[in-house]
Design an enzyme around this catalytic site. Structure first.
Site, PDB file in Angstrom:
ATOM      1  N   ASP A 200       0.822  -1.202   0.000  1.00 50.97           N
ATOM      2  CA  ASP A 200       0.000   0.000   0.000  1.00 50.97           C
ATOM      3  C   ASP A 200       0.869   1.271   0.000  1.00 50.97           C
ATOM      4  O   ASP A 200       1.777   1.387   0.828  1.00 50.97           O
ATOM      5  CB  ASP A 200      -0.864  -0.049   1.267  1.00 50.97           C
ATOM      6  CG  ASP A 200      -2.018   0.924   1.245  1.00 50.97           C
ATOM      7  OD1 ASP A 200      -2.864   0.816   0.353  1.00 50.97           O
ATOM      8  OD2 ASP A 200      -2.076   1.787   2.142  1.00 50.97           O
ATOM      9  N   GLU A 247       2.236  -0.142  -4.655  1.00 54.85           N
ATOM     10  CA  GLU A 247       1.299   0.886  -5.113  1.00 54.85           C
ATOM     11  C   GLU A 247       2.025   2.222  -5.083  1.00 54.85           C
ATOM     12  O   GLU A 247       2.431   2.687  -4.023  1.00 54.85           O
ATOM     13  CB  GLU A 247       0.073   0.927  -4.195  1.00 54.85           C
ATOM     14  CG  GLU A 247      -1.025   1.801  -4.767  1.00 54.85           C
ATOM     15  CD  GLU A 247      -2.005   2.330  -3.729  1.00 54.85           C
ATOM     16  OE1 GLU A 247      -3.110   2.729  -4.116  1.00 54.85           O
ATOM     17  OE2 GLU A 247      -1.675   2.366  -2.526  1.00 54.85           O
ATOM     18  N   HIS A 320     -10.310  -1.379  -6.078  1.00 56.27           N
ATOM     19  CA  HIS A 320     -11.241  -0.935  -5.031  1.00 56.27           C
ATOM     20  C   HIS A 320     -11.225   0.564  -4.789  1.00 56.27           C
ATOM     21  O   HIS A 320     -12.032   1.063  -4.008  1.00 56.27           O
ATOM     22  CB  HIS A 320     -10.904  -1.677  -3.732  1.00 56.27           C
ATOM     23  CG  HIS A 320      -9.563  -1.266  -3.190  1.00 56.27           C
ATOM     24  ND1 HIS A 320      -8.375  -1.510  -3.861  1.00 56.27           N
ATOM     25  CD2 HIS A 320      -9.214  -0.596  -2.064  1.00 56.27           C
ATOM     26  CE1 HIS A 320      -7.369  -1.003  -3.165  1.00 56.27           C
ATOM     27  NE2 HIS A 320      -7.846  -0.451  -2.076  1.00 56.27           N
TER      28      HIS A 320
HETATM   29  C1  GLC Z   1      -4.245   2.910  -0.785  1.00 52.75           C
HETATM   30  C2  GLC Z   1      -5.420   1.973  -0.741  1.00 52.75           C
HETATM   31  C3  GLC Z   1      -6.643   2.747  -0.347  1.00 52.75           C
HETATM   32  C4  GLC Z   1      -6.406   3.330   1.024  1.00 52.75           C
HETATM   33  C5  GLC Z   1      -5.117   4.143   1.074  1.00 52.75           C
HETATM   34  C6  GLC Z   1      -4.699   4.369   2.488  1.00 52.75           C
HETATM   35  O1  GLC Z   1      -4.381   3.872  -1.760  1.00 52.75           O
HETATM   36  O2  GLC Z   1      -5.566   1.327  -1.959  1.00 52.75           O
HETATM   37  O3  GLC Z   1      -7.800   1.970  -0.369  1.00 52.75           O
HETATM   38  O4  GLC Z   1      -7.490   4.153   1.376  1.00 52.75           O
HETATM   39  O5  GLC Z   1      -4.037   3.492   0.465  1.00 52.75           O
HETATM   40  O6  GLC Z   1      -4.284   3.158   3.057  1.00 52.75           O
END
Ligand code: GLC
Ligand code: CA
Length: 564
Positions: A200, A247, A320
């Site tokens: 994440d 990510e 998501h």
């Molecule tokens: C990432 C996740 C998202 C979350 C954010 C904070 O972007 O994919 O769903 O809200 O991180 O953890």
């Protein structure tokens, strides 16, 4: 080109809260996932990435973890997790878990201790700063979920940083003890059998604080980011042959190479975001613009050409956090099925590892959010309070339309299994409204319909297993300036694929006579079942029509429809 299992694999993302409820409380759970593994095997995916299932007060649906080694109460028990892993492995699939370590929950024991004083053993586990000399937060950084990124704690007389909600304090990666805790926790889950990590917002873990408190938000890709990833690789990941996907919002193709070039020892691939921002204006996500295919084509093509043989990318058009791809990039009213299949060409015929988000394989659409009552996601709710109520930057009409188009709840409605009440997701009241179109868009119907989006996905996935050019072929754009065609070739040695897609509801002529010599290519795949090869290489594409040609009459065993 080195062969790797994670390049050849197709990943399926499960948002556990919305996938399958097993006990009627309206919340999806681990036992629910276990009960659907045969469906996933039949679809033909190789890897399941399951969004966070760890203990959490659910401020952000599990992306706020209060205990990294416990299962979320609503999702079940550790024994059910062990069963799930066994079930996944028994079917020859792998499990990737979400690693949420840029921040924890404020209810995590580390934070509960950290906030007490400046001297306790956990005092430096989070990012604490003194107020500005004149008072107020240390700098002007804004939270991604609205408002200041700083929250004051009187016990310490200091502010802590939260790039997301105040209930998601950022961990202090500059503290070696924090990094050690994270590495140990990763090993704990590896010992339990996980086969990889989706990390994440991993490019936010190292912060650089500008001298000027009014300076811009400099929290992306700080100075020690690559050092931390290389250390994690040496201490935890190396030698285990895992899939690791970071990510990385804001990453450029050059950044992507830094993360994924094998000789650097960091990650196997990343999620990039540029193509998710093409329908945003200067005011950001909620300042929406109409989607225009040429921008998507330009962007994806640039990434393809930049990364080939230098790094590796993930391919996705929704997850998501994003609206449903057919609603965003296709035509979910007039051509839902055609555009769902067309978009699958983009995800599965470019170079990279394809990701399917649950329900995408059915062509699930946005919810058509009607009002504030429909909203569950704190990002949309906070943005509404901030941008409409507090700062009047958007009218209520604009903002509701923006949420209808871009809100994350669109992706989080329950999986549509069948046409029974609540779409077969739960026997109780679902935590979020079921999309009423479940009556005609659902898995049970599509399993028995040979022309369904689901069957098309099965076919694409089985082709990927047979054809190295789909995985390793080099990308070469075709008709790069055409207003509505997104077309390309993939080339591997003698093998060639030609992919042609009409991104419009208008009939569109295309002339392939100069590209694909007559007799040289055979039909590989087409999203209209009555598509025929044309003897002169000229085609008139129908709305959202797309097809794939292949240049070798390769020996394919008769299609095995059992899903193996
Ligand atoms: C990432 C996740 C998202 C979350 C954010 C904070 O972007 O994919 O769903 O809200 O991180 O953890
Ligand atoms: Ca449940």
């Amino acid at each position: 080109m080195e062969r790797q299992w994670w390049k050849e694999a197709v990943v399926y993302q499960i948002y556990p809260r919305s996938f399958q409820d097993s006990n009627g409380d309206g919340i999806g759970d681990l036992a629910g996932i276990s009960s659907r593994l045969d469906y996933l095997k039949h679809l033909g995916v190789d890897v399941l990435w399951i969004s966070p299932f760890f203990k959490s007060p659910n401020d952000d649906n599990g992306y706020d973890i209060s205990d990294y080694r416990e299962i979320m109460t609503e999702f079940g028990t550790m024994a059910e997790f062990d069963e799930l892993v066994a079930g996944i492995h028994a079917r020859g699939m792998k499990l990737v878990m979400d690693l949420v370590v840029n921040h924890s929950s404020d209810e995590h024991a580390w934070f509960q201790a950290s906030r007490q004083s400046r001297t306790n053993p956990w005092a430096d586990y989070y990012i604490w700063k003194d107020p500005r000399p004149e008072g107020g937060p240390p700098n002007d950084w804004q939270s991604i979920f609205s408002g200041s990124a700083w929250e004051y704690v009187p016990e310490r007389g200091q502010y802590y940083l939260h790039l997301f909600s105040p209930k998601q304090p950022d961990l202090n990666w500059d503290n070696p003890a924090v990094r050690r805790e994270i590495h140990e926790m990763m090993k704990f889950w590896l010992d339990k059998g996980v086969d990889g990590f989706r990390m994440d917002v991993i490019n936010l873990i190292s912060k650089s604080f500008a001298a000027d408190p009014e300076g811009e938000d400099l929290y992306f890709q700080g100075p020690r980011l690559h050092e931390y990833l290389q250390e994690m690789n040496r201490n935890v990941l190396a030698g285990r042959n895992l899939l690791t996907v970071g990510e990385c919002p804001g990453a450029s193709p050059e950044d992507a190479i830094d993360f994924t070039a094998p000789e650097r020892g960091e990650l196997t691939m990343i999620f990039t975001f540029e193509h998710m921002d093409l329908d945003s204006g200067p005011g950001g996500k909620w300042d929406f613009r109409e989607f225009a295919m040429p921008a998507l084509r330009e962007n994806l093509s640039r990434w393809q050409l930049s990364l080939h043989e230098r790094g590796w990318n993930s391919l996705y058009l929704n997850n998501h956090d994003q609206p449903r791809m057919v609603s965003r990039f296709g035509d979910d009213r007039r051509y839902p099925k055609e555009s769902a299949k067309l978009l699958a060409h983009v995800v599965h015929f470019l170079e990279g590892t394809p990701y399917i988000y649950q329900g995408e394989e059915l062509g699930m659409t946005n919810l058509n959010i009607e009002g504030l009552d429909d909203l569950r996601d704190l990002e949309s709710i906070n943005a509404w309070h901030d941008l409409v109520e507090a700062r009047s930057l958007f009218t209520p009409e604009h903002m509701m339309e923006a949420i209808r188009r871009k809100g994350r709840d669109n992706a989080r409605t329950p999986m549509q299994w069948d046409d029974s009440p609540q779409a077969g997701f739960t026997t109780g009241q679902p935590w979020i409204r079921v999309n009423p179109n479940y009556q005609w868009i659902n898995a049970a119907q599509q399993l028995s319909d040979p022309d369904s989006v689901l069957q098309y996905y099965r076919r694409i996935l089985s082709l990927r297993r047979e054809l190295p050019v789909m995985v390793y072929g080099r990308f070469e754009p075709l008709f790069p300036d055409h207003p509505s065609l997104f077309a390309w070739e993939r080339i591997l040695g003698e093998e060639r694929l030609i992919v042609v897609n009409n991104f419009s509801a208008e009939p569109t002529p295309v002339d392939l006579s100069g590209i694909a010599r007559q007799g040289e290519f055979e039909l590989f795949l087409a999203n209209y079942s009555d598509f025929r090869l044309s003897p002169d290489g000229r085609y008139e594409l129908r709305p959202y029509e797309g097809f794939v040609l292949y240049n070798e009459a390769h020996e394919r065993e008769d299609q095995d429809v059992s899903g193996r």
